[in-house]
Scaffold this active site. Structure first.
Site, mmCIF file in Angstrom:
data_model
loop_
_atom_site.group_PDB
_atom_site.id
_atom_site.type_symbol
_atom_site.label_atom_id
_atom_site.label_comp_id
_atom_site.label_asym_id
_atom_site.label_seq_id
_atom_site.Cartn_x
_atom_site.Cartn_y
_atom_site.Cartn_z
ATOM 1 N N SER A 22 0.835 -1.215 0.000
ATOM 2 C CA SER A 22 0.000 0.000 0.000
ATOM 3 C C SER A 22 0.864 1.257 0.000
ATOM 4 O O SER A 22 0.593 2.213 -0.736
ATOM 5 C CB SER A 22 -0.872 0.044 1.252
ATOM 6 O OG SER A 22 -1.906 -0.882 1.159
ATOM 7 N N ARG A 26 1.491 4.196 -3.012
ATOM 8 C CA ARG A 26 1.229 5.615 -2.724
ATOM 9 C C ARG A 26 2.467 6.455 -2.954
ATOM 10 O O ARG A 26 2.387 7.583 -3.453
ATOM 11 C CB ARG A 26 0.747 5.755 -1.271
ATOM 12 C CG ARG A 26 -0.712 5.300 -1.092
ATOM 13 C CD ARG A 26 -0.981 4.956 0.351
ATOM 14 N NE ARG A 26 -2.379 4.701 0.649
ATOM 15 C CZ ARG A 26 -3.050 3.590 0.343
ATOM 16 N NH1 ARG A 26 -2.435 2.607 -0.305
ATOM 17 N NH2 ARG A 26 -4.320 3.456 0.678
ATOM 18 N N GLY A 93 -5.466 -3.495 -7.912
ATOM 19 C CA GLY A 93 -6.688 -2.749 -7.607
ATOM 20 C C GLY A 93 -6.380 -1.389 -6.993
ATOM 21 O O GLY A 93 -7.062 -0.397 -7.257
ATOM 22 N N GLN A 168 -9.026 2.838 -0.377
ATOM 23 C CA GLN A 168 -8.767 3.149 -1.783
ATOM 24 C C GLN A 168 -9.627 4.317 -2.237
ATOM 25 O O GLN A 168 -9.142 5.252 -2.884
ATOM 26 C CB GLN A 168 -9.035 1.915 -2.643
ATOM 27 C CG GLN A 168 -8.040 0.793 -2.365
ATOM 28 C CD GLN A 168 -8.259 -0.428 -3.227
ATOM 29 O OE1 GLN A 168 -9.297 -0.568 -3.881
ATOM 30 N NE2 GLN A 168 -7.299 -1.323 -3.245
ATOM 31 N N ASP A 320 -7.492 -7.536 4.473
ATOM 32 C CA ASP A 320 -6.753 -8.487 3.638
ATOM 33 C C ASP A 320 -6.317 -9.731 4.410
ATOM 34 O O ASP A 320 -5.824 -10.695 3.816
ATOM 35 C CB ASP A 320 -5.528 -7.798 3.021
ATOM 36 C CG ASP A 320 -5.948 -6.706 2.040
ATOM 37 O OD1 ASP A 320 -7.032 -6.822 1.438
ATOM 38 O OD2 ASP A 320 -5.194 -5.728 1.887
ATOM 39 N N LYS A 347 -12.648 -8.460 -3.985
ATOM 40 C CA LYS A 347 -11.181 -8.383 -3.931
ATOM 41 C C LYS A 347 -10.604 -9.104 -5.163
ATOM 42 O O LYS A 347 -11.293 -9.307 -6.136
ATOM 43 C CB LYS A 347 -10.671 -8.969 -2.611
ATOM 44 C CG LYS A 347 -11.096 -8.151 -1.397
ATOM 45 C CD LYS A 347 -10.497 -6.754 -1.427
ATOM 46 C CE LYS A 347 -10.976 -5.893 -0.287
ATOM 47 N NZ LYS A 347 -10.597 -4.484 -0.455
ATOM 48 N N ARG A 351 -13.367 -13.500 -2.188
ATOM 49 C CA ARG A 351 -12.602 -14.170 -1.130
ATOM 50 C C ARG A 351 -13.493 -14.867 -0.108
ATOM 51 O O ARG A 351 -12.986 -15.672 0.676
ATOM 52 C CB ARG A 351 -11.639 -13.193 -0.446
ATOM 53 C CG ARG A 351 -10.420 -12.909 -1.295
ATOM 54 C CD ARG A 351 -9.261 -12.366 -0.486
ATOM 55 N NE ARG A 351 -8.144 -12.064 -1.380
ATOM 56 C CZ ARG A 351 -7.443 -10.945 -1.349
ATOM 57 N NH1 ARG A 351 -7.725 -10.015 -0.459
ATOM 58 N NH2 ARG A 351 -6.448 -10.766 -2.193
ATOM 59 N N ARG A 393 -3.159 -13.786 -2.252
ATOM 60 C CA ARG A 393 -3.386 -14.110 -0.831
ATOM 61 C C ARG A 393 -3.957 -15.520 -0.676
ATOM 62 O O ARG A 393 -3.721 -16.187 0.326
ATOM 63 C CB ARG A 393 -4.262 -13.056 -0.172
ATOM 64 C CG ARG A 393 -3.612 -11.662 -0.234
ATOM 65 C CD ARG A 393 -4.169 -10.685 0.757
ATOM 66 N NE ARG A 393 -3.945 -9.314 0.322
ATOM 67 C CZ ARG A 393 -2.826 -8.616 0.512
ATOM 68 N NH1 ARG A 393 -1.813 -9.165 1.145
ATOM 69 N NH2 ARG A 393 -2.715 -7.366 0.061
#
Ligand code: S3P
Length: 432
Positions: A22, A26, A93, A168, A320, A347, A351, A393
């Site tokens: 993440s 960014r 994503g 997000q 997550d 996701k 999931r 994941r």
């Protein structure tokens, strides 16, 4: 790539998880939006974050990949270039939802986004709707999916109430607000990860948090510090933590891990289940927005677990890692319930379905609900085969299940782990 994970003896030793995905996304975006060069240390070298570097290059930023750092020379806030072709977000994503915030305000330039098959099934209406309210022009496939096209326009600030907590969406709107006329206020129903807020404060943006509401005003330029260091990713660490908790006799140290309060929900849930995870976890920061990220070593010891209920307000702080809560639940005494997690259905895969079907296939006793799942602890998992479905994941979940199972697990599509954690199997091997 199919990989078989056999039941493991105790895991021992120390490992530094890969850099935070993440924060890497960014920093690449904010670096591209800056006028002054930014040196990024420990930028995540994985499929998702490499997609972001390529995207900002296509927009006119210069990206220099040195052995020990990435240097980004940005275009400035208002000067993103119209790329030659489509912006390919791959499987990312976060890139697909954050970047439109910056580009929607690039008046007169056109940007088309596309990605892999999984991305084409992930909705963008959650960012398109508020951006349109700000004056953006966005056309999406079937109204809500990639490929989609943004025609940059002059934006104006709005007040927006997020229907679901989403870092997000929140981040996308904060980026748009940096060049929108007037003030933008964003209200979140529950706290979600706050990395964008911290980085914007570090970049000199006058950003105010008042309870559940953020206020952002436009700025002339971003002034990120010249060097930024990405901490290790607590979401990647969570797979190692789960392995350390479930493989009998294990004792691990997860070193230098990011412990931002908005990312450590999984550790708090695991601790409530009786897990021994010791570390200097950050407390909630209230209205203050720190300009940095806390890190700590985490000391993990395997032991017995009890079922728990994860309530809706905890979901964004562990979003997550909820597949791992299901896995812990399989080994725990009693029932483990996750509620308010309908976001899991959109996701990298659905999931809820993937976790329930995947772990049931290994001998678990799970039931899907509309907004989560119920796990009846069976004191372990037999083993078998699990398919990642291309979801990083799910691949790592299957691998950890294999280490702790009675008979081992074959993970089909293990290579998906490279989206966030390319060295995952090597790190596990080093602990055996
Ligand atoms: C992310 C936020 C979360 C998370 C995703 C990364 C981010 O998504 O699931 O993996 O970097 O902002 P939502 O904010 O949409 O829940």
């Amino acid at each position: 790539m199919n990989v078989r994970l056999d039941p493991s003896g105790p895991l021992k030793g120390s490992v530094v998880p890969p850099a935070d995905k993440s924060i890497s996304h960014r920093l690449a975006l904010l670096g591209a939006m800056s006028d002054i060069p930014v040196h990024l240390h420990n930028y995540l070298d994985a499929a998702d974050t490499n997609s972001t570097l390529r995207a900002v290059e296509a927009l006119g930023a210069l990206v220099e990949r040195r052995p020990d750092e990435i240097v980004i020379r940005g275009t400035g806030l208002r000067e993103a270039r119209q790329p030659e072709g489509v912006i390919d977000v791959g499987n990312a994503g976060t890139l697909m939802r954050l970047l439109p915030g910056w580009l929607a305000g690039q008046a007169g330039r056109v940007f088309t986004f596309d990605g892999d098959d999984s991305i084409r099934g992930r909705p963008v209406d959650r960012v398109a709707a508020p951006l349109r309210e700000m004056g953006a022009r966005i056309e999406a496939t079937d109204g809500r999916f990639p490929p989609f096209t943004i025609t940059g326009a002059r934006l104006h600030g709005i007040h927006y109430e997020l229907p679901v907590a989403s870092a997000q969406v929140k981040s996308c709107l904060m980026l748009a607000a940096l060049i929108a006329n007037g003030e933008t206020t964003i209200r979140e129903p529950e706290p979600s990860r706050d990395h964008t807020e911290r980085l914007l404060v570090a970049a000199g943006v006058p950003l105010v948090r008042d309870g559940d509401t953020l206020t952002v005003t436009n700025v002339d330029e971003l002034a990120l510090p010249g060097t930024m260091i990405v901490p290790a990713d607590p979401s990647s660490a969570a797979f190692l933590i789960a392995a350390g908790l479930l493989v009998r006799g294990s004792r691990l140290v997860i070193a230098d891990c990011g412990v931002n309060w908005t990312r450590t929900g999984f550790i708090r849930i695991a601790q409530r289940m009786g897990a021994i995870v010791l570390g200097d976890l950050e407390d909630p920061t209230g209205d203050a927005i720190p300009a940095s990220e806390p890190i700590s070593d985490l000391d993990v010891t395997a032991g017995p677990l009890l079922g728990t209920t994860v309530e809706p307000h905890e979901v964004p702080l562990a979003i997550d890692e909820l597949p791992l809560v299901a896995l812990l639940g399989c080994f725990a005494e009693g029932e483990t319930v996750v509620r308010g997690a309908q976001e899991l259905r959109v996701k990298e895969s659905d999931r809820i379905a993937a976790v329930v079907d995947g772990l049931n296939g290994l001998g678990g006793d799970l039931e899907a609900t509309a907004d989560g799942f119920v796990v009846r602890g069976t004191d372990g998992l037999r083993g078998g085969t699990i398919d990642s479905g291309g979801d990083h994941r799910m691949a790592m979940l299957g691998a950890v299940a294999g280490l702790a199972s009675a008979e081992g697990v074959e993970v089909r599509g293990m290579d998906a782990a490279a989206v966030s954690y390319p060295g995952f199997l090597d790190d596990i091997d080093a602990l055996r």
